[in-house]
Design a protein around this motif. Structure first.
Motif, PDB file in Angstrom:
ATOM      1  N   VAL A 194       0.845  -1.203   0.000  1.00  0.00           N
ATOM      2  CA  VAL A 194       0.000   0.000   0.000  1.00  0.00           C
ATOM      3  C   VAL A 194       0.876   1.246   0.000  1.00  0.00           C
ATOM      4  CG1 VAL A 194      -1.664   1.329   1.369  1.00  0.00           C
ATOM      5  CG2 VAL A 194      -1.978  -1.133   1.072  1.00  0.00           C
ATOM      6  N   PHE A 195       1.933   1.223   0.801  1.00  0.00           N
ATOM      7  CA  PHE A 195       2.854   2.366   0.850  1.00  0.00           C
ATOM      8  C   PHE A 195       3.541   2.562  -0.506  1.00  0.00           C
ATOM      9  CE2 PHE A 195       7.064   4.174   1.756  1.00  0.00           C
ATOM     10  CZ  PHE A 195       6.668   5.365   2.336  1.00  0.00           C
TER      11      PHE A 195
ATOM     12  N   ARG B 263       1.641   4.309  -3.213  1.00  0.00           N
ATOM     13  CA  ARG B 263       1.411   5.716  -2.892  1.00  0.00           C
ATOM     14  C   ARG B 263       0.003   6.007  -2.359  1.00  0.00           C
ATOM     15  NH1 ARG B 263       5.871   8.407  -4.575  1.00  0.00           N
ATOM     16  NH2 ARG B 263       7.002   7.533  -6.324  1.00  0.00           N
ATOM     17  N   ARG B 264      -0.554   5.037  -1.667  1.00  0.00           N
ATOM     18  CA  ARG B 264      -1.823   5.270  -0.975  1.00  0.00           C
ATOM     19  C   ARG B 264      -1.535   5.450   0.513  1.00  0.00           C
ATOM     20  NH1 ARG B 264      -5.520   0.412  -2.521  1.00  0.00           N
ATOM     21  NH2 ARG B 264      -3.559  -0.630  -2.859  1.00  0.00           N
ATOM     22  N   ASP B 265      -2.500   5.981   1.222  1.00  0.00           N
ATOM     23  CA  ASP B 265      -2.354   6.202   2.657  1.00  0.00           C
ATOM     24  C   ASP B 265      -2.504   4.882   3.393  1.00  0.00           C
ATOM     25  OD1 ASP B 265      -2.105   7.333   5.124  1.00  0.00           O
ATOM     26  OD2 ASP B 265      -4.118   8.207   5.154  1.00  0.00           O
ATOM     27  N   VAL B 266      -1.453   4.428   4.064  1.00  0.00           N
ATOM     28  CA  VAL B 266      -1.458   3.135   4.757  1.00  0.00           C
ATOM     29  C   VAL B 266      -2.468   3.135   5.901  1.00  0.00           C
ATOM     30  CG1 VAL B 266      -0.054   1.530   6.103  1.00  0.00           C
ATOM     31  CG2 VAL B 266       0.939   2.684   4.140  1.00  0.00           C
ATOM     32  N   LEU B 267      -2.626   4.244   6.580  1.00  0.00           N
ATOM     33  CA  LEU B 267      -3.517   4.301   7.733  1.00  0.00           C
ATOM     34  C   LEU B 267      -4.964   4.607   7.375  1.00  0.00           C
ATOM     35  CD1 LEU B 267      -1.172   6.177  10.217  1.00  0.00           C
ATOM     36  CD2 LEU B 267      -1.559   3.712   9.984  1.00  0.00           C
ATOM     37  N   ASN B 268      -5.239   4.837   6.104  1.00  0.00           N
ATOM     38  CA  ASN B 268      -6.607   5.105   5.671  1.00  0.00           C
ATOM     39  C   ASN B 268      -7.410   3.805   5.686  1.00  0.00           C
ATOM     40  OD1 ASN B 268      -8.931   6.067   4.574  1.00  0.00           O
ATOM     41  ND2 ASN B 268      -7.979   6.887   2.716  1.00  0.00           N
ATOM     42  N   ARG B 269      -8.613   3.878   6.212  1.00  0.00           N
ATOM     43  CA  ARG B 269      -9.446   2.680   6.328  1.00  0.00           C
ATOM     44  C   ARG B 269      -9.788   2.078   4.966  1.00  0.00           C
ATOM     45  NH1 ARG B 269     -13.158   1.161  10.781  1.00  0.00           N
ATOM     46  NH2 ARG B 269     -14.485  -0.463   9.941  1.00  0.00           N
ATOM     47  N   SER B 270      -9.885   2.897   3.941  1.00  0.00           N
ATOM     48  CA  SER B 270     -10.230   2.381   2.616  1.00  0.00           C
ATOM     49  C   SER B 270      -9.090   1.568   2.001  1.00  0.00           C
ATOM     50  CB  SER B 270     -10.609   3.536   1.680  1.00  0.00           C
ATOM     51  OG  SER B 270      -9.489   4.372   1.456  1.00  0.00           O
ATOM     52  N   SER B 271      -7.887   1.677   2.531  1.00  0.00           N
ATOM     53  CA  SER B 271      -6.759   0.877   2.052  1.00  0.00           C
ATOM     54  C   SER B 271      -6.780  -0.543   2.609  1.00  0.00           C
ATOM     55  CB  SER B 271      -5.436   1.537   2.452  1.00  0.00           C
ATOM     56  OG  SER B 271      -5.309   2.787   1.840  1.00  0.00           O
ATOM     57  N   TRP B 272      -7.652  -0.779   3.602  1.00  0.00           N
ATOM     58  CA  TRP B 272      -7.736  -2.083   4.253  1.00  0.00           C
ATOM     59  C   TRP B 272      -9.172  -2.618   4.193  1.00  0.00           C
ATOM     60  CZ3 TRP B 272      -3.342  -4.333   6.253  1.00  0.00           C
ATOM     61  CH2 TRP B 272      -2.222  -3.518   6.323  1.00  0.00           C
TER      62      TRP B 272
END
Length: 89
Positions: A23-24, A27-36
């Motif tokens: 995810v990092f 270039r997406r936000d790792v801590l964003n809920r939509s990434s998980w």
């Protein structure tokens, strides 16, 4: 006792760390809920449990003495400590 526990926790975390690095790197936000998404978290959890089970099976199979060995407990002879050992018959 704590080292084997931390080893298994570390093995469990491997898929989650690998996905966080992915995810990092994308270039997406790792801590964003939509990434998980839930589906990804479930897949990561199942793969983590399988890794832990595999590591426990391999640990039980490849560690310790041979199945036909005889355990000799630790003892003190003439004031000298002699550690225990497993020896083949």
């Amino acid at each position: 006792m704590i080292r084997p526990l931390l080893t298994e926790v570390g093995i469990f975390l491997i898929p989650f760390v690998a996905y966080a690095l992915f995810v990092f790197a994308s270039r997406r936000d790792v801590l964003n809920r939509s990434s998980w998404p839930l589906r990804i978290v479930l897949i990561l959890s199942v793969s983590a449990f399988l890794l832990v089970i595999l590591s426990l099976v391999l640990l039980a199979h490849f560690s310790g003495e041979a199945p036909d060995s005889v355990y000799t407990p630790a003892r003190v002879e003439n004031g000298k400590f002699i550690p225990g050992s497993g020896s083949s018959r």
